[in-house]
Write an enzyme that holds these catalytic residues in place. Sequence first.
Site, PDB file in Angstrom:
ATOM      1  CG  ASN A 151      35.399  21.721  49.325  1.00  0.00           C
ATOM      2  OD1 ASN A 151      34.246  21.310  49.230  1.00  0.00           O
ATOM      3  ND2 ASN A 151      36.224  21.731  48.315  1.00  0.00           N
ATOM      4  CD  GLU A 249      31.670  15.459  39.734  1.00  0.00           C
ATOM      5  OE1 GLU A 249      32.918  15.478  39.709  1.00  0.00           O
ATOM      6  OE2 GLU A 249      30.971  15.303  38.718  1.00  0.00           O
ATOM      7  CB  CYS A 283      38.021  18.577  45.003  1.00  0.00           C
ATOM      8  SG  CYS A 283      37.027  19.607  43.917  1.00  0.00           S
ATOM      9  CD  GLU A 461      28.428  17.861  39.815  1.00  0.00           C
ATOM     10  OE1 GLU A 461      29.292  18.719  40.089  1.00  0.00           O
ATOM     11  OE2 GLU A 461      27.646  17.385  40.653  1.00  0.00           O
TER      12      GLU A 461
HETATM   13  P1  NAD Z   1      32.241  13.591  53.091  1.00  0.00           P
HETATM   14  O1  NAD Z   1      32.223  12.486  52.121  1.00  0.00           O
HETATM   15  O2  NAD Z   1      32.583  13.301  54.496  1.00  0.00           O
HETATM   16  O3  NAD Z   1      30.810  14.307  53.155  1.00  0.00           O
HETATM   17  C1  NAD Z   1      30.198  14.882  52.027  1.00  0.00           C
HETATM   18  C2  NAD Z   1      28.700  14.940  52.259  1.00  0.00           C
HETATM   19  O4  NAD Z   1      28.195  13.606  52.315  1.00  0.00           O
HETATM   20  C3  NAD Z   1      28.277  15.591  53.573  1.00  0.00           C
HETATM   21  O5  NAD Z   1      27.091  16.307  53.375  1.00  0.00           O
HETATM   22  C4  NAD Z   1      28.046  14.395  54.471  1.00  0.00           C
HETATM   23  O6  NAD Z   1      27.152  14.651  55.517  1.00  0.00           O
HETATM   24  C5  NAD Z   1      27.455  13.403  53.487  1.00  0.00           C
HETATM   25  N1  NAD Z   1      27.571  11.990  53.875  1.00  0.00           N
HETATM   26  C6  NAD Z   1      28.506  11.397  54.643  1.00  0.00           C
HETATM   27  N2  NAD Z   1      28.240  10.076  54.780  1.00  0.00           N
HETATM   28  C7  NAD Z   1      27.132   9.822  54.049  1.00  0.00           C
HETATM   29  C8  NAD Z   1      26.370   8.662  53.785  1.00  0.00           C
HETATM   30  N3  NAD Z   1      26.679   7.480  54.319  1.00  0.00           N
HETATM   31  N4  NAD Z   1      25.293   8.762  52.991  1.00  0.00           N
HETATM   32  C9  NAD Z   1      24.951   9.941  52.443  1.00  0.00           C
HETATM   33  N5  NAD Z   1      25.627  11.100  52.667  1.00  0.00           N
HETATM   34  C10 NAD Z   1      26.713  11.035  53.462  1.00  0.00           C
HETATM   35  O7  NAD Z   1      33.183  14.698  52.469  1.00  0.00           O
HETATM   36  P2  NAD Z   1      33.639  16.075  53.128  1.00  0.00           P
HETATM   37  O8  NAD Z   1      34.671  15.783  54.168  1.00  0.00           O
HETATM   38  O9  NAD Z   1      32.442  16.884  53.491  1.00  0.00           O
HETATM   39  O10 NAD Z   1      34.318  16.801  51.875  1.00  0.00           O
HETATM   40  C11 NAD Z   1      35.653  16.655  51.516  1.00  0.00           C
HETATM   41  C12 NAD Z   1      35.801  15.720  50.344  1.00  0.00           C
HETATM   42  O11 NAD Z   1      35.022  16.173  49.242  1.00  0.00           O
HETATM   43  C13 NAD Z   1      37.222  15.648  49.825  1.00  0.00           C
HETATM   44  O12 NAD Z   1      37.558  14.306  49.560  1.00  0.00           O
HETATM   45  C14 NAD Z   1      37.165  16.428  48.519  1.00  0.00           C
HETATM   46  O13 NAD Z   1      38.133  16.074  47.571  1.00  0.00           O
HETATM   47  C15 NAD Z   1      35.803  16.102  48.050  1.00  0.00           C
HETATM   48  N6  NAD Z   1      35.350  17.100  47.074  1.00  0.00           N
HETATM   49  C16 NAD Z   1      35.233  16.716  45.754  1.00  0.00           C
HETATM   50  C17 NAD Z   1      34.844  17.646  44.797  1.00  0.00           C
HETATM   51  C18 NAD Z   1      34.691  17.267  43.348  1.00  0.00           C
HETATM   52  O14 NAD Z   1      34.084  18.041  42.619  1.00  0.00           O
HETATM   53  N7  NAD Z   1      35.177  16.139  42.909  1.00  0.00           N
HETATM   54  C19 NAD Z   1      34.558  18.949  45.196  1.00  0.00           C
HETATM   55  C20 NAD Z   1      34.702  19.298  46.527  1.00  0.00           C
HETATM   56  C21 NAD Z   1      35.085  18.361  47.465  1.00  0.00           C
END
Ligand code: NAD
Length: 486
Positions: A151, A249, A283, A461
């Site tokens: 995002n 996060e 997020c 963080e």
């Molecule tokens: P996602 O969990 O699908 O993927 C995030 C990252 O993790 C990607 O690089 C992905 O390739 C990797 N990943 C996926 N499966 C994995 C595994 N089994 N082992 C290791 N890595 C793995 O999330 P997304 O769809 O890319 O992002 C959207 C989500 O992120 C939303 O839920 C959003 O709220 C959250 N988000 C949270 C914050 C925060 O600071 N809390 C900030 C931004 C986004």
Amino acid sequence: MLEIRNYINGVETGPGNGTWLDVINPALGEVYAKLPRSGEADIETAYKAAAAAFPTWSDTTLPERSRILSSIADMIEEQLIPLAEAESKDNGKPLSLALSVDIPRASANFRFFAHAITQFASEAHESVGTQTMNFTLRQPLGVVGCISPWNLPLYLFTWKIAPALAAGNTVVAKPSEVTPLTSYLLGKICTEAGLPKGVLNIVHGLGNEAGEAIVTHPQIKAISFTGGTKTGAHIARTAAPMFKKLSLELGGKNPNLIFADCDYQKMLATTVRSSFANQGQICLCGSRIFVQASVYEQFKKDFVQRVQQLVVGAPEASTTQVGAVVSEAHRDKIEAYIKLAQEEGGILLCGGNRVSVPDFEQGYYLEPTVIEVKDNQCRVNQEEIFGPVVTLMPFTDEADALEKANAVRYGLSATVWTQNIDTAMRLSKNLEAGVVWINTWLNRDLRTPFGGTKDSGVGREGGFEALRFFTEAKNVCIQYGNGKTP
Ligand code: NAD
């Protein structure tokens, strides 16, 4: 076609297994680049490079580390326009947003931690009367893993990498496979800025392949992860028995509490932004809007009118306020929630449809959508949609607002609009969230702790919290003279 490559040991390389993934421009719905589908072997190569670089990097003086990180910050700043164009193309976000938020913040992340590490200190504890002195050594962990989402691609990638490097660690990092372009460009910048080879290694690929290989690598000491709650839970289950340090996060479903006594115009303008900035794919977006009953109807009318004026369009157009959502699959998910909301008895106040943008007809555009809901426990009010969709609901008083805000599994951020200091203070204490904004939104001072509670994650963080995460505290206890053990 553009070939995005891994950055391992300072060199750009393809995947060891020779397999590639497509990268799609969401504004056009077209493939525009190829991306390595890296596997365990690539992560192992990256790990070895990082491990070899660790002794020298961790022993590099703080002014020198700081100088190199500052150079990276300078170069990101100098390349603002090409980086913003790349981010917008990769993610579908308005170019204006990438120019004003994503890329400046990526530079600020490096600049902030370049400075912060020169101010980071540890404690000393004198055991008075026993001729014993303790001091705390804060040592880098070794090779650490950083995994980030799509995002805010470069913004969140650098938010992890900069403190990890500043603290003296070497890094194996994986950006989202959906938005890999700016992290690829960051590799080039790091080389130019003189970051020694192997200190930062960027490996592209799928989460359950390359990401999983980072998490399960026996020698990678810590995982800093930002992404979905489900992925975070999986990573926690995998990494905890290996005793890795974890910072998670995760998702959010943030409440926006609007009281009748607030500065109405400021609240209205900010609420449009906190609902739909980056197509609602932040997020921290306030996706559940609760409004005091006495101003509810007025707010509903004014808000819907403002939302209907938002311009959905091609990311590069200067008039665009809402760009494309990140992928076809994500658009389908958001649309399924809009349908579900209506099945659950929600009333669609505006939006809900796809938008056909001239010359970009295959892109993934959605109207900003506002839904009035009756039941706080309905799925659209409980589950993270992560798109241009918000819900509206009235509340009666402060207690009702608090109860509604906290009745959710997530606890990332909350926003409160009121002029009453007592209400603001009470809610600040009682809202279950890692960040509470009063009369503002997405107002970030990088020294402050950042993170979530409940299913929004564990760990913090930001500022020295990040430097603490990326270091191990060691107690050194020295007895001198004729001191006796207490
Ligand atoms: P996602 O969990 O699908 O993927 C995030 C990252 O993790 C990607 O690089 C992905 O390739 C990797 N990943 C996926 N499966 C994995 C595994 N089994 N082992 C290791 N890595 C793995 O999330 P997304 O769809 O890319 O992002 C959207 C989500 O992120 C939303 O839920 C959003 O709220 C959250 N988000 C949270 C914050 C925060 O600071 N809390 C900030 C931004 C986004």
